[in-house]
Scaffold this motif. Structure first.
Motif, PDB file in Angstrom:
ATOM      1  N   ASP A   1      70.784  40.909  26.164  1.00 50.33           N
ATOM      2  CA  ASP A   1      70.920  40.400  24.803  1.00 50.33           C
ATOM      3  C   ASP A   1      70.175  39.075  24.626  1.00 50.33           C
ATOM      4  O   ASP A   1      69.789  38.421  25.602  1.00 50.33           O
ATOM      5  N   SER A   2      70.023  38.665  23.374  1.00 50.29           N
ATOM      6  CA  SER A   2      69.393  37.383  23.068  1.00 50.29           C
ATOM      7  C   SER A   2      70.191  36.242  23.683  1.00 50.29           C
ATOM      8  O   SER A   2      71.424  36.268  23.709  1.00 50.29           O
ATOM      9  N   GLY A   3      69.491  35.241  24.176  1.00 51.14           N
ATOM     10  CA  GLY A   3      70.139  34.068  24.735  1.00 51.14           C
ATOM     11  C   GLY A   3      70.564  34.193  26.174  1.00 51.14           C
ATOM     12  O   GLY A   3      71.233  33.308  26.714  1.00 51.14           O
ATOM     13  N   THR A   4      70.171  35.292  26.848  1.00 49.22           N
ATOM     14  CA  THR A   4      70.589  35.498  28.243  1.00 49.22           C
ATOM     15  C   THR A   4      69.503  35.124  29.251  1.00 49.22           C
ATOM     16  O   THR A   4      69.672  35.354  30.442  1.00 49.22           O
ATOM     17  N   GLY A   5      68.399  34.561  28.772  1.00 44.39           N
ATOM     18  CA  GLY A   5      67.385  34.039  29.701  1.00 44.39           C
ATOM     19  C   GLY A   5      66.197  34.933  29.958  1.00 44.39           C
ATOM     20  O   GLY A   5      65.409  34.648  30.866  1.00 44.39           O
ATOM     21  N   LYS A   6      66.016  35.986  29.182  1.00 44.58           N
ATOM     22  CA  LYS A   6      64.902  36.919  29.441  1.00 44.58           C
ATOM     23  C   LYS A   6      63.539  36.238  29.293  1.00 44.58           C
ATOM     24  O   LYS A   6      62.683  36.357  30.159  1.00 44.58           O
ATOM     25  N   THR A   7      63.358  35.544  28.166  1.00 45.92           N
ATOM     26  CA  THR A   7      62.063  34.910  27.936  1.00 45.92           C
ATOM     27  C   THR A   7      61.811  33.797  28.936  1.00 45.92           C
ATOM     28  O   THR A   7      60.682  33.609  29.407  1.00 45.92           O
ATOM     29  N   HIS A   8      62.846  33.054  29.289  1.00 43.72           N
ATOM     30  CA  HIS A   8      62.709  32.018  30.315  1.00 43.72           C
ATOM     31  C   HIS A   8      62.231  32.646  31.623  1.00 43.72           C
ATOM     32  O   HIS A   8      61.299  32.135  32.271  1.00 43.72           O
ATOM     33  N   LEU A   9      62.854  33.745  32.001  1.00 42.88           N
ATOM     34  CA  LEU A   9      62.433  34.445  33.214  1.00 42.88           C
ATOM     35  C   LEU A   9      61.001  34.944  33.104  1.00 42.88           C
ATOM     36  O   LEU A   9      60.197  34.790  34.033  1.00 42.88           O
ATOM     37  N   LEU A  10      60.686  35.550  31.972  1.00 44.43           N
ATOM     38  CA  LEU A  10      59.353  36.133  31.781  1.00 44.43           C
ATOM     39  C   LEU A  10      58.275  35.057  31.889  1.00 44.43           C
ATOM     40  O   LEU A  10      57.267  35.244  32.594  1.00 44.43           O
ATOM     41  N   ILE A  11      58.479  33.939  31.196  1.00 46.77           N
ATOM     42  CA  ILE A  11      57.485  32.864  31.238  1.00 46.77           C
ATOM     43  C   ILE A  11      57.469  32.193  32.604  1.00 46.77           C
ATOM     44  O   ILE A  11      56.396  31.868  33.139  1.00 46.77           O
ATOM     45  N   GLY A  12      58.653  31.986  33.190  1.00 50.34           N
ATOM     46  CA  GLY A  12      58.716  31.350  34.507  1.00 50.34           C
ATOM     47  C   GLY A  12      58.027  32.160  35.579  1.00 50.34           C
ATOM     48  O   GLY A  12      57.267  31.627  36.397  1.00 50.34           O
ATOM     49  N   ILE A  13      58.264  33.461  35.589  1.00 49.41           N
ATOM     50  CA  ILE A  13      57.616  34.342  36.562  1.00 49.41           C
ATOM     51  C   ILE A  13      56.113  34.403  36.293  1.00 49.41           C
ATOM     52  O   ILE A  13      55.288  34.377  37.222  1.00 49.41           O
ATOM     53  N   GLY A  14      55.744  34.468  35.014  1.00 48.41           N
ATOM     54  CA  GLY A  14      54.326  34.490  34.669  1.00 48.41           C
ATOM     55  C   GLY A  14      53.619  33.208  35.064  1.00 48.41           C
ATOM     56  O   GLY A  14      52.481  33.232  35.546  1.00 48.41           O
ATOM     57  N   THR A  15      54.291  32.066  34.878  1.00 53.39           N
ATOM     58  CA  THR A  15      53.716  30.779  35.259  1.00 53.39           C
ATOM     59  C   THR A  15      53.515  30.699  36.766  1.00 53.39           C
ATOM     60  O   THR A  15      52.462  30.251  37.247  1.00 53.39           O
ATOM     61  N   ALA A  16      54.507  31.149  37.529  1.00 58.30           N
ATOM     62  CA  ALA A  16      54.386  31.154  38.990  1.00 58.30           C
ATOM     63  C   ALA A  16      53.222  32.035  39.428  1.00 58.30           C
ATOM     64  O   ALA A  16      52.473  31.687  40.353  1.00 58.30           O
ATOM     65  N   ALA A  17      53.046  33.179  38.750  1.00 54.29           N
ATOM     66  CA  ALA A  17      51.942  34.077  39.092  1.00 54.29           C
ATOM     67  C   ALA A  17      50.590  33.441  38.781  1.00 54.29           C
ATOM     68  O   ALA A  17      49.645  33.534  39.571  1.00 54.29           O
ATOM     69  N   ALA A  18      50.501  32.784  37.616  1.00 56.95           N
ATOM     70  CA  ALA A  18      49.240  32.133  37.242  1.00 56.95           C
ATOM     71  C   ALA A  18      48.887  31.020  38.216  1.00 56.95           C
ATOM     72  O   ALA A  18      47.721  30.879  38.623  1.00 56.95           O
ATOM     73  N   GLU A  19      49.877  30.247  38.627  1.00 55.45           N
ATOM     74  CA  GLU A  19      49.623  29.166  39.575  1.00 55.45           C
ATOM     75  C   GLU A  19      49.269  29.683  40.956  1.00 55.45           C
ATOM     76  O   GLU A  19      48.618  28.986  41.738  1.00 55.45           O
ATOM     77  N   ALA A  20      49.679  30.915  41.250  1.00 54.72           N
ATOM     78  CA  ALA A  20      49.349  31.522  42.538  1.00 54.72           C
ATOM     79  C   ALA A  20      47.957  32.163  42.535  1.00 54.72           C
ATOM     80  O   ALA A  20      47.507  32.663  43.568  1.00 54.72           O
ATOM     81  N   GLY A  21      47.296  32.151  41.377  1.00 53.20           N
ATOM     82  CA  GLY A  21      45.933  32.675  41.312  1.00 53.20           C
ATOM     83  C   GLY A  21      45.760  33.979  40.571  1.00 53.20           C
ATOM     84  O   GLY A  21      44.642  34.478  40.440  1.00 53.20           O
ATOM     85  N   TYR A  22      46.854  34.533  40.049  1.00 51.15           N
ATOM     86  CA  TYR A  22      46.753  35.789  39.297  1.00 51.15           C
ATOM     87  C   TYR A  22      46.331  35.512  37.843  1.00 51.15           C
ATOM     88  O   TYR A  22      46.671  34.476  37.279  1.00 51.15           O
ATOM     89  N   ARG A  23      45.614  36.461  37.275  1.00 54.52           N
ATOM     90  CA  ARG A  23      45.274  36.386  35.852  1.00 54.52           C
ATOM     91  C   ARG A  23      46.455  36.932  35.050  1.00 54.52           C
ATOM     92  O   ARG A  23      46.847  38.079  35.240  1.00 54.52           O
ATOM     93  N   VAL A  24      46.997  36.111  34.164  1.00 52.55           N
ATOM     94  CA  VAL A  24      48.224  36.446  33.442  1.00 52.55           C
ATOM     95  C   VAL A  24      47.971  36.326  31.939  1.00 52.55           C
ATOM     96  O   VAL A  24      47.224  35.462  31.485  1.00 52.55           O
ATOM     97  N   ARG A  25      48.610  37.224  31.184  1.00 47.52           N
ATOM     98  CA  ARG A  25      48.531  37.141  29.722  1.00 47.52           C
ATOM     99  C   ARG A  25      49.910  37.411  29.143  1.00 47.52           C
ATOM    100  O   ARG A  25      50.549  38.414  29.471  1.00 47.52           O
ATOM    101  N   TYR A  26      50.383  36.498  28.290  1.00 41.06           N
ATOM    102  CA  TYR A  26      51.657  36.654  27.597  1.00 41.06           C
ATOM    103  C   TYR A  26      51.384  37.033  26.151  1.00 41.06           C
ATOM    104  O   TYR A  26      50.502  36.456  25.492  1.00 41.06           O
ATOM    105  N   VAL A  27      52.170  37.993  25.636  1.00 41.86           N
ATOM    106  CA  VAL A  27      52.010  38.382  24.234  1.00 41.86           C
ATOM    107  C   VAL A  27      53.302  39.021  23.740  1.00 41.86           C
ATOM    108  O   VAL A  27      54.018  39.685  24.499  1.00 41.86           O
ATOM    109  N   LEU A  28      53.634  38.775  22.478  1.00 42.54           N
ATOM    110  CA  LEU A  28      54.753  39.470  21.847  1.00 42.54           C
ATOM    111  C   LEU A  28      54.365  40.925  21.622  1.00 42.54           C
ATOM    112  O   LEU A  28      53.214  41.229  21.291  1.00 42.54           O
TER     113      LEU A  28
END
Length: 267
Positions: free
Chosen positions: A114-141
């Motif tokens: 549900d909304s407010g349970t941390g999904k977007t935080h997880l999605l962006i956090g995991i994506g940020t970790a991947a980008a910093e590790a050298g992966y090409r990442v793209r976020y989009v609604l």
């Protein structure tokens, strides 16, 4: 080699570093030279220190650039997750995902809750970790991606856009399930998923359980195919139904009221 004055040496280093695009060496050369003379470093040690500093700064600039290119709407890091606020999140699982092995293998990740349970935080956090590790990442609604695909289809550029989304190592698709898609929109999204299947990873965040995806993808067979693409050999994390964001807001509001002087009224 012709003997150069100290000023000429400084100018030569500055000019060469600008030409070779070595900003860190240009900034640190003078100070490093003073330290080398004072501590009697060898020429090789002096050169190695400057080159390593340039490499470190270049890696940092590359990490910053990859995160910026991912298009995240705001900064979110996994280190900032409050696991005590949501017991549905397993720190060991999140830490394993942060290492990125699943991205290298082209596997999917689904964040459901549900909304407010941390999904977007997880999605962006995991994506940020991947980008910093050298992966090409793209976020989009999800809605924005479907609109972009529809416009590209109208402009006869659909193949080019699908290929562009197919090339990134990790596609972070947020808010999947918030809007009902017509058959054409669902088919366009399905093409992106098919382009990436078992080659490059996709991570999605949805407020609907899989059983409710027929409200988004109204064609049952297409819905089943999309669920299959997003779950095969992947990781599914259910973030729950209790909004800790709402609970936090209520706690802050309650605290503010209790701190008011006697007789004070809220505006």
């Amino acid at each position: 080699m012709t003997t150069m004055t100290s000023q000429a040496v400084d100018v030569a280093i500055d000019t060469a570093c600008r030409t070779l695009r070595l900003p860190t060496i240009r900034d640190r050369a003078a100070q490093a030279a003073q330290v080398a003379v004072r501590e009697q470093h060898s020429y090789q040690a002096f050169l190695a220190e400057l080159l390593l500093a340039e490499c470190d700064d270049r890696d940092e600039r590359r990490r910053i650039r990859r995160v910026a290119e991912a298009g995240f709407p705001r900064a979110k890091r996994l280190d900032d997750l409050d696991y005590t606020a949501n017991p549905n999140l397993n720190p060991a699982v999140i830490n394993t995902l942060a290492k990125g092995d699943w991205i290298a293998k082209g596997r999917p990740l689904c964040l459901i809750g549900d909304s407010g349970t941390g999904k977007t935080h997880l999605l962006i956090g995991i994506g940020t970790a991947a980008a910093e590790a050298g992966y090409r990442v793209r976020y989009v609604l999800a809605s924005r991606l479907v609109n972009e695909l529809a416009e590209a289809d109208n402009d006869r550029a659909l193949t080019k856009v699908i290929a562009r989304y197919g090339r990134v190592d990790l596609l972070c698709l947020d808010e999947l399930g918030y809007l009902e898609l017509d058959r054409r929109g669902a088919e366009l999204l399905f093409q992106v998923l098919t382009e990436r299947e078992e080659k490059n990873s996709i991570a999605i965040a949805s407020n609907e359980p899989f059983s409710g995806w027929t409200k988004t993808f109204t064609d049952p067979r297409l819905c089943a195919a999309i669920v299959d693409r997003l779950t095969y050999d992947g990781t599914i994390i259910e973030t729950g139904t209790t909004s800790y964001r709402l609970a936090h807001t209520r706690t802050v509001t309650s605290g503010a009221k209790s701190n008011r002087p006697d007789g004070a009224k809220s505006s």
